[in-house]
Design a protein around this motif. Structure first.
Motif, PDB file in Angstrom:
ATOM      1  N   ARG A 186      34.788 -15.842  16.740  1.00  0.00           N
ATOM      2  CA  ARG A 186      35.159 -15.888  18.153  1.00  0.00           C
ATOM      3  C   ARG A 186      35.028 -14.487  18.765  1.00  0.00           C
ATOM      4  O   ARG A 186      34.541 -14.328  19.867  1.00  0.00           O
ATOM      5  N   TYR A 187      35.439 -13.503  17.987  1.00  0.00           N
ATOM      6  CA  TYR A 187      35.360 -12.121  18.470  1.00  0.00           C
ATOM      7  C   TYR A 187      33.903 -11.701  18.685  1.00  0.00           C
ATOM      8  O   TYR A 187      33.605 -10.934  19.602  1.00  0.00           O
ATOM      9  N   THR A 189      31.650 -13.310  19.970  1.00  0.00           N
ATOM     10  CA  THR A 189      31.166 -13.730  21.293  1.00  0.00           C
ATOM     11  C   THR A 189      31.473 -12.676  22.349  1.00  0.00           C
ATOM     12  O   THR A 189      30.892 -12.708  23.430  1.00  0.00           O
ATOM     13  N   THR A 190      32.353 -11.732  22.032  1.00  0.00           N
ATOM     14  CA  THR A 190      32.586 -10.653  22.989  1.00  0.00           C
ATOM     15  C   THR A 190      31.511  -9.574  22.858  1.00  0.00           C
ATOM     16  O   THR A 190      31.389  -8.712  23.710  1.00  0.00           O
TER      17      THR A 190
END
Lengths: 725, 122, 95
Positions: A186-187, A189-190
């Motif tokens: 998820r990180y 995607t930053t």
């Protein structure tokens, strides 16, 4: 993440911010019109243009977050523009929110930040996902019995523009440690777009043995991101231990990294540093690789190979880095050699330093009159510094012999054409250094020697084949240092020298009387005598009147010596031994009265004690008459005479004489200081030097003295004959 | 509903700056002044992440972690340990804890937020 | 058709307890259906359980349907790109 711009770009950025604020206002206004009744295609065009302009300009400043966002907006608006997508209140709402989000991003950029708060990031991702749903050709199914392929469209990658391939298999304890693999993804995607992702569960055992608290999943991800590898790898810093994490550039990105490596111009040419610099590996990966390298000393593998084995980077990128590394090294080497100084200036410097040495000695002597310990110490220090300066100045004059050697490729090519022989030149030791003055003077003699080797040494192809030699002849130039001299070798794999033939020729030409007993070296040396030629067929080259005698004279002028090795039928090697520099001389120190004289050692044959009753101007030495040259008389020296005098037998170009001196003080190596203009007319001296005592010593010009002596003898002989007649 | 982070540090300024940075980022933050105080916060409420200093009066961060791990509701809660440069080289017994994430003081609030974001999104 | 409704967390905190329950449910039902609407959180441990159920169902010649995915579950399935592999219809909640 912050970014840095130069002043011009900062000014441009301010303009961009203003522009964007205006464009976003227009975007909003036009969207409001669209939500009303009377909208036109012009409005949609204008909206599209807003997104498009912002995207294009943001790219200039490296504002990737804005580019990424507007890119998707642009895609959706493009579809609206082409009437592939109907505008509806939901979409307008989404576009308005997107406009707001862009304002935040632009605002962040105006403050020099590229990213905003995680909250904004999350909102951005949310909006992007919403926008992406409009980008797809198929609307998302609400519910459907046959959803399989339609759901799949959600996962269709937007583009194949991913640039990193990530393979992630986190350690099996990570879940219990509170580390959730999905959180790290998820990180990601930053940092960029996950273009493709595959989840693998093949490590999961059967239901009975599956431990629900153990991590079994692994992931393969294609990430499109402008972040470098270090940044991407940092996402997994908390879970790195015990995990298998590979981050490698995608195959189609390899050319990009190869190009990037080529464009680098780092100071440091270490392979690992190059790879880190272009962002293809991380420091941690390099450290691990180096660690493997140092622990496994038996394998002794290059770091590049280890990195490829550890799946950290692909071979082509390592190859590019290796090539770059080589280039850099060569460049550095070239740079090392590329300081060009006018030779005259250098000579002037050396000259001045010579003056300095003498002046320092004079000053030291004067200082001795003053009984001051401090002054003496100061002078001692100055002296040692001057000495250091002098030796480094002499180093400045050292150049690689290769500058001379390399010219011979062309010479050999031309001559072999002329002689119609197939001959190759092999050069060794081109990097051997020698004084510049030597290099200048060695070129001509070498040319003669190489020509001679090709002409007389190398046989014709037919003869070579008959002798079982390769058809192509070889001439070699070699140079190396040997005990304070440079040795230059010219060798060929040709005929070799025929001693009997040389002897008979020499006798025929009247060079030696018949029946003379000569050593091998003496026989070989005959080829350097004027008018000698052993070639049965006088060729074009040797008919030019420049013979090997010129070589001999040149080498002697350089205070050099020649040695010949030859084996009949196999070839000849001629060694030229030259002093490393003409500015340094090996001499024999002598004293006449109070004055010191240095006789170049390479002219000295032997030293004898002068028989006390010898009043003649000559003596008999092993059946030969040895004329004396009394230095006391030559230089009008009136100093005290010692009871026992000595004779130094010197020779040059076949002339011999005995230099009569008072005392022999032994060998020394010293620096030649050219005589000032005041002394240039003095015959028999070609330089001076300063002794350790500070005393000046004159360097005897043996050749001139011998020539003078010869002239005198001829003159007295002539006058004696005239007298008789 | 935003996720809850428990920050344990005896330095009020660290608590304050961390709390405000994390709240701005969209997290719900609760505080404790040392390990003992931290344990009191483990009262059944859902805590998604614990940030704890190591050296503290009353109860140090390591002891707190070991205590927290004994409680089912918090045994798998991720922990970020705040450490100073000087105790970067961790004593062996630290590895018996499940603290895998370390953040070195001094850190900027943005670094703290980045570290937290790797483990849990707001 | 049997339905099992998961409630609360589907995470490392609940995985150990849920695993036998979910497997029992799968084995005891002919057409099992898992209602995910009340799942508040889902992590890798939770995802592993879902994968295990799908795999176990296939191995035993059954089919287990996941339905009424909650936001948390959708987010995880999307992230892991398993939506199509699982093949369950996903009802997107209206925003």
């Amino acid at each position: 993440m912050s970014f840095e711009l130069d002043d011009d770009m900062k000014a441009a950025l301010v303009t961009f911010i203003q522009e964007s604020v205006e464009l976003l206002q227009e975007l909003e206004d036009r969207l409001m019109i669209l939500s009303g009744q009377d909208s036109s295609d012009d409005d949609i065009q204008a909206i599209f243009r807003c997104a498009h302009t912002i995207k294009g300009t943001a790219g200039l400043f490296g504002l990737d977050a804005i580019v990424r966002f507007t890119h998707i907006m642009e895609n959706v608006l493009d579809r609206v523009r082409k009437h592939e997508l109907d505008i509806n209140p939901d979409l307008i709402g989404l576009l308005l929110k997107s406009g707001d989000h862009l304002r935040v991003l632009v605002d962040a950029a105006s403050h020099g930040r590229e990213t905003t708060s995680p909250e904004q990031l999350a909102l951005g991702e949310y909006l992007l996902n919403q926008l992406k749903s409009y980008q797809n050709t198929l609307e998302l199914p609400k519910t459907s019995a046959n959803t399989q392929h339609k759901v799949e469209t959600i996962n269709t990658p937007q583009s194949a523009s991913g640039n990193w391939l990530l393979f992630l298999q986190f350690n099996e304890h990570c879940l219990r440690d509170g580390m959730d693999p999905l959180a790290f993804i998820r990180y990601l995607t930053t940092l960029g777009d996950i273009v493709e992702l595959s989840t693998f569960a093949h490590n999961m055992p059967d239901a009975e043995h599956m431990d629900p608290e153990t991590n079994y999943l692994s992931f393969e991800i294609i990430l499109s991101s402008n972040a470098d590898k270090e940044t991407i790898a940092a996402a997994f810093e908390f879970v790195r231990e015990g995990s298998v994490i590979h981050i490698i550039p995608l195959e189609h990105r390899i050319p990009y990294y190869v190009e990037l490596i080529n464009s680098l111009s780092p100071e440091d040419a270490k392979l690992g540093e190059l790879l880190i610099k272009c962002g293809v590996i991380t420091q941690h990966e390099l450290d691990q690789g180096l660690n493997t390298q140092s622990t496994d000393t038996t394998a002794n593998k290059p770091i590049g190979e280890i990195l490829v084995e550890q799946r950290v980077v692909q071979q082509p990128i390592v190859n590019a880095a290796l090539t770059k590394q080589k280039d850099l090294k060569e460049q550095k080497a070239r740079e090392n050699r590329s300081i060009r100084i006018d030779a005259e200036r250098l000579d002037k410097l050396i000259d001045l330093i010579g003056e300095l040495v003498i002046s320092t000695s004079v000053a030291t002597l004067s200082a001795k009159q003053v009984r001051s310990v401090a002054l003496h110490e100061a002078h001692a220090h100055v002296n040692s510094l001057v000495e250091a300066v002098r030796s480094s100045a002499l180093q400045l004059r050292m150049v690689a012999i290769g500058t001379v050697f390399s010219r011979f490729q062309r010479v050999v090519y031309d001559i072999s054409k002329e002689l119609n022989k197939d001959i190759k030149l092999v050069i060794n030791g081109a990097e051997t250094e020698v004084d510049k003055s030597v290099v200048e003077k060695i070129s001509d003699p070498l040319t003669h020697m190489v020509r001679n080797a090709m002409d007389h040494g190398i046989e014709t192809a037919a003869v070579r084949l008959a002798r079982g030699k390769p058809e192509q002849g070889t001439v070699k130039l070699n140079a190396y240092h040997s005990s304070g001299s440079i040795v230059i070798e010219v060798s060929d794999d040709g005929n070799g020298l025929d001693k009997d033939k040389i002897l008979s020729t020499a006798i025929n030409r009247g060079l030696i009387p018949p029946g003379t007993e000569l050593t091998e070296q003496e026989i070989y040396a005959l080829i350097f005598e004027p008018g000698f030629s052993t070639a049965t067929q006088i060729s074009n080259l040797s008919g030019r009147g420049v013979g090997m005698d010129v070589v001999k004279r040149n080498i002697h002028d350089l205070r050099g010596a020649i040695k010949i090795n030859s084996e009949i039928g196999l070839g000849t090697t001629i060694e030229i031994h030259l002093p490393l520099t003409l500015a340094i001389i090996n001499g024999f120190l002598t004293k006449v009265g109070d004055i010191s004289y240095i006789i170049p050692l390479d002219r000295v044959i032997e030293c004898l004690e002068l028989p006390t009753n010898e009043q003649h101007d000559y003596m008999e030495l092993r059946g030969e008459v040895l004329p004396f040259i009394r230095l006391r008389e030559v230089f009008n020296n009136t100093g005290p005479i010692s009871k026992r005098q000595n004779v130094i037998v010197v020779e040059h170009l076949g002339l011999k004489a005995g230099l009569v001196v008072d005392r022999l003080l032994g060998e020394l190596q010293t620096v030649i200081k050219p005589l000032g203009e005041l002394f240039s007319h003095v015959q028999g001296v070609n330089g001076s030097t300063i002794l350790g005592s500070g005393e000046v010593a004159l360097i005897i010009d043996v050749a001139t003295l011998l020539a003078q002596q010869e002239k005198l003898m001829q003159a007295s002989l002539t006058s004696a004959l005239a007298h008789i007649n | 509903m935003s996720k809850t982070i428990l920050i344990i540090d005896d330095s009020a300024s660290i608590r304050q700056s961390t709390q405000s940075a994390l709240q701005d980022a969209g997290y719900h933050v609760i505080e404790a002044i040392d390990g003992q105080d931290g344990l009191k916060q483990l009262n059944g409420q859902k805590i998604h992440l614990i940030i704890s200093a190591v050296n503290m009066p009353q109860m140090d961060g390591i002891t707190f972690m070991q205590e927290a791990k004994k409680r089912p509701l918090y045994q798998f809660t991720p922990v970020i340990m705040l450490t100073t440069e000087s105790n970067q080289n961790l004593p062996p017994h630290y590895s018996s804890t499940n603290a895998k994430a370390w953040l070195t003081k001094p850190f900027r609030p943005a670094q703290m937020v980045a570290a937290v974001t790797k483990l849990i999104m707001p | 058709m049997d339905t099992y409704s998961l409630e609360g967390e589907l995470t490392i905190f609940t995985a150990a307890q849920l695993k036998p329950e979910l497997l029992n449910f799968l084995h005891s039902s002919t057409a099992p259906e898992l209602n995910l609407s009340a799942v508040t959180e889902c992590d890798t441990a939770g995802l592993q359980l879902l994968i295990l159920l799908k795999r176990e169902a296939t191995l035993t010649g059954k089919s287990i349907s996941f339905m009424m995915h909650s936001k948390a579950v959708i987010e995880v399935l999307e992230l892991a790109r398993l939506t199509s592999q699982f093949g369950d219809p996903i009802v997107l909640a209206h925003s």
